[in-house]
Design an enzyme around this catalytic site. Structure first.
Site, PDB file in Angstrom:
ATOM      1  N   PHE A 133      -8.295 -12.083 -30.185  1.00  0.00           N
ATOM      2  CA  PHE A 133      -8.344 -12.722 -28.875  1.00  0.00           C
ATOM      3  C   PHE A 133      -8.225 -14.240 -29.040  1.00  0.00           C
ATOM      4  O   PHE A 133      -8.908 -14.822 -29.884  1.00  0.00           O
ATOM      5  CB  PHE A 133      -9.674 -12.355 -28.209  1.00  0.00           C
ATOM      6  CG  PHE A 133      -9.765 -12.722 -26.761  1.00  0.00           C
ATOM      7  CD1 PHE A 133      -9.046 -12.017 -25.801  1.00  0.00           C
ATOM      8  CD2 PHE A 133     -10.572 -13.762 -26.347  1.00  0.00           C
ATOM      9  CE1 PHE A 133      -9.149 -12.350 -24.453  1.00  0.00           C
ATOM     10  CE2 PHE A 133     -10.675 -14.099 -25.001  1.00  0.00           C
ATOM     11  CZ  PHE A 133      -9.965 -13.398 -24.057  1.00  0.00           C
ATOM     12  N   ASP A 205     -16.306  -8.774 -33.358  1.00  0.00           N
ATOM     13  CA  ASP A 205     -16.346  -9.040 -31.929  1.00  0.00           C
ATOM     14  C   ASP A 205     -16.274  -7.680 -31.226  1.00  0.00           C
ATOM     15  O   ASP A 205     -15.312  -6.929 -31.411  1.00  0.00           O
ATOM     16  CB  ASP A 205     -15.158  -9.932 -31.528  1.00  0.00           C
ATOM     17  CG  ASP A 205     -15.184 -10.289 -30.049  1.00  0.00           C
ATOM     18  OD1 ASP A 205     -15.659  -9.457 -29.249  1.00  0.00           O
ATOM     19  OD2 ASP A 205     -14.704 -11.373 -29.696  1.00  0.00           O
ATOM     20  N   TYR A 230     -19.846  -8.560 -19.594  1.00  0.00           N
ATOM     21  CA  TYR A 230     -19.243  -8.228 -18.293  1.00  0.00           C
ATOM     22  C   TYR A 230     -18.138  -7.189 -18.347  1.00  0.00           C
ATOM     23  O   TYR A 230     -17.535  -6.879 -17.332  1.00  0.00           O
ATOM     24  CB  TYR A 230     -18.732  -9.490 -17.590  1.00  0.00           C
ATOM     25  CG  TYR A 230     -17.801 -10.374 -18.410  1.00  0.00           C
ATOM     26  CD1 TYR A 230     -16.460 -10.056 -18.541  1.00  0.00           C
ATOM     27  CD2 TYR A 230     -18.262 -11.521 -19.026  1.00  0.00           C
ATOM     28  CE1 TYR A 230     -15.608 -10.854 -19.290  1.00  0.00           C
ATOM     29  CE2 TYR A 230     -17.428 -12.337 -19.775  1.00  0.00           C
ATOM     30  CZ  TYR A 230     -16.105 -11.990 -19.899  1.00  0.00           C
ATOM     31  OH  TYR A 230     -15.278 -12.788 -20.649  1.00  0.00           O
ATOM     32  N   LYS A 231     -17.845  -6.640 -19.529  1.00  0.00           N
ATOM     33  CA  LYS A 231     -16.813  -5.598 -19.596  1.00  0.00           C
ATOM     34  C   LYS A 231     -17.500  -4.232 -19.450  1.00  0.00           C
ATOM     35  O   LYS A 231     -18.001  -3.935 -18.374  1.00  0.00           O
ATOM     36  CB  LYS A 231     -16.004  -5.770 -20.870  1.00  0.00           C
ATOM     37  CG  LYS A 231     -15.142  -7.058 -20.779  1.00  0.00           C
ATOM     38  CD  LYS A 231     -14.465  -7.464 -22.057  1.00  0.00           C
ATOM     39  CE  LYS A 231     -13.681  -8.753 -21.838  1.00  0.00           C
ATOM     40  NZ  LYS A 231     -13.469  -9.522 -23.068  1.00  0.00           N
ATOM     41  N   ARG A 378      -2.142  -2.997 -18.851  1.00  0.00           N
ATOM     42  CA  ARG A 378      -3.411  -2.519 -19.417  1.00  0.00           C
ATOM     43  C   ARG A 378      -4.192  -1.704 -18.397  1.00  0.00           C
ATOM     44  O   ARG A 378      -4.342  -2.110 -17.251  1.00  0.00           O
ATOM     45  CB  ARG A 378      -4.325  -3.693 -19.795  1.00  0.00           C
ATOM     46  CG  ARG A 378      -3.944  -4.509 -20.962  1.00  0.00           C
ATOM     47  CD  ARG A 378      -5.123  -5.315 -21.492  1.00  0.00           C
ATOM     48  NE  ARG A 378      -5.949  -5.960 -20.462  1.00  0.00           N
ATOM     49  CZ  ARG A 378      -7.054  -6.644 -20.715  1.00  0.00           C
ATOM     50  NH1 ARG A 378      -7.486  -6.756 -21.972  1.00  0.00           N
ATOM     51  NH2 ARG A 378      -7.744  -7.194 -19.746  1.00  0.00           N
TER      52      ARG A 378
END
Ligand code: PLP
Length: 405
Positions: A133, A205, A230-231, A378
């Site tokens: 990322f 991660d 928050y995912k 996605r």
């Protein structure tokens, strides 16, 4: 992928899976947007139904009425550790190994800095992949400049990791377990082993794993990890992130951003920093109480659900999605996501030159996913609140759109 694999999927068969779903009841713990099939839980998890009342309570009772007395009585101060322990269960860590912190990037910067500071002199490289990322890469690019020896940042393709570790000068390998573009899942156990055999720390991660994929921090010997609230943990927009520090490293690795909340005795207001001996050493500042309250409702929504159950359902959902699209397009679909269960996380990515337009069209037809440049559609599959039957319908819609192109 075999184009015939999904022949047997029907709406009825998926409804049957919904009826026998051992964690299907957990959907009742969420407030979902009513107008779409929500396939963005990998980006922003849905809101736990308990969140509004809990936030109102923190605002009204804890802040409004009790005010500063809530630092003790409302357990505000213990928040990062209490919530950290709830995350620990989901990533296979022990109580006392996880604290919530500011954000993923800041947490990663702290543990990269800690790893470099503690590394023996000849180990001056950080190793990662070009697929990581971007924010993770930026954190590493910045952190290395704070060291007079300017450690090297070695960025390689995933296949080149073993060779790059072999150089013998790597202080830490840091990888994201599930690729945010392709949804591909690294073999965390064997890569961690490989890093250890090369004398490097293994940092993971877990942004796209926590809450959807078992990590087994303890069992796999992970040294340090960060992840997002928050995912799949459903902590709300801008939720605090978390840091995992293996107990063997606590009291040993220094937090490069020390602050009073990481002090052994913050309320003594001493002039010099003395690090806490436990995971709290990786705290810096006053906890974000409101945001933490929302995150805690997200974690409480996992009560009664094991991460293995979540994984099993997630794999079933992604399988339905991939096989139905394959079938309905006659195989004319390019998945970026590996088809085998051991190779994928909880998202399905499709490559197409019109990816952005396809995602817009899917939204118009009631399927919410997202676009990542240059050519990725996605779709994320949050196992706690999605139904097999709605995923089936979403797959049919996406296949139709693909078929039209
Ligand atoms: C979502 C995500 C982040 C988010 O970083 P923040 O600093 O919390 O905004 C970081 N890394 C990965 C791999 C992610 O998927």
């Amino acid at each position: 992928m075999a184009t015939t694999a999904g022949i047997g999927w029907t709406r009825e068969r998926c409804e049957e899976l919904d009826r026998s779903d051992p964690i299907g009841w957990a959907r009742g713990r969420f407030a979902l947007p009513g107008d779409v099939v929500y396939l963005e839980g990998n980006s922003l998890g849905a809101m736990p139904s308990a969140a509004p009342a809990r936030l109102a309570e923190v605002l009204g009772k804890e802040w409004g009425e009790a005010a500063s007395r809530s630092w003790g009585a409302g357990k505000w101060m213990e928040g990062p550790r209490r919530v950290g322990d709830k995350i620990a269960r989901l990533i296979g860590a022990k109580p006392g190994e996880v604290v919530t912190c500011e954000s993923t990037t800041i947490g990663l910067a702290k543990i990269l800095g800690a790893s470099l500071a503690a590394a023996p002199g000849k180990r001056r490289a950080l190793l990662t992949t070009s697929t990581n990322f971007p924010s993770d890469l930026y954190a590493a690019q910045g952190m290395r400049r704070f060291f007079s020896s300017e450690p090297e940042l070695r960025v390689v393709e995933p296949e080149a990791l073993p060779a790059a570790l072999g150089a013998g000068d790597v202080a830490a390998m840091f990888l994201t377990q599930v690729d945010f573009r392709t949804g591909a899942l690294f073999d965390l156990g064997s890569l961690t082993d490989l890093a250890h055999r090369a004398g490097a720390l293994a940092i993971w991660d877990l942004c796209h794993s926590a809450g959807a994929v078992p990590v087994g921090c303890e069992a796999n010997g992970v040294d340090l990890a960060v992840g997002c609230g928050y995912k799949y943990l459903n902590g709300g927009p801008g939720s605090p992130a978390f840091v995992y520090v293996r107990s063997a490293h606590q009291g040993r690795l220094p937090n490069p951003l020390p602050g009073w909340m990481g002090h052994a005795d913050p309320m003594a207001f001493g002039r010099d920093f003395v690090a806490a001996k436990d995971v709290s050493a990786f705290l810096t500042s006053t906890p974000s109480v409101l945001a933490l309250a929302a995150l805690e409702t997200g974690l409480d929504a996992f009560e009664g659900v094991t991460i293995e159950q979540a994984r099993e359902k997630s794999l079933q959902l992604t399988r339905v999605f991939m096989e139905v699209i394959s079938r309905d397009t006659g195989g004319a679909v390019r998945f970026a996501t590996p088809p085998e269960p051991s190779g994928r996380g909880s998202q399905v990515s499709i490559r197409h030159e019109d990816a952005a337009a396809i995602v817009r069209e899917a939204e118009r037809l009631g399927v919410l996913g997202d676009f990542r440049p240059p050519d990725i559609c996605r779709f994320g599959f949050a196992p706690l609140y999605l139904r097999h039957s709605e995923v089936y319908e979403a797959a049919r819609i996406v296949a139709d759109i693909l078929g039209d192109r």
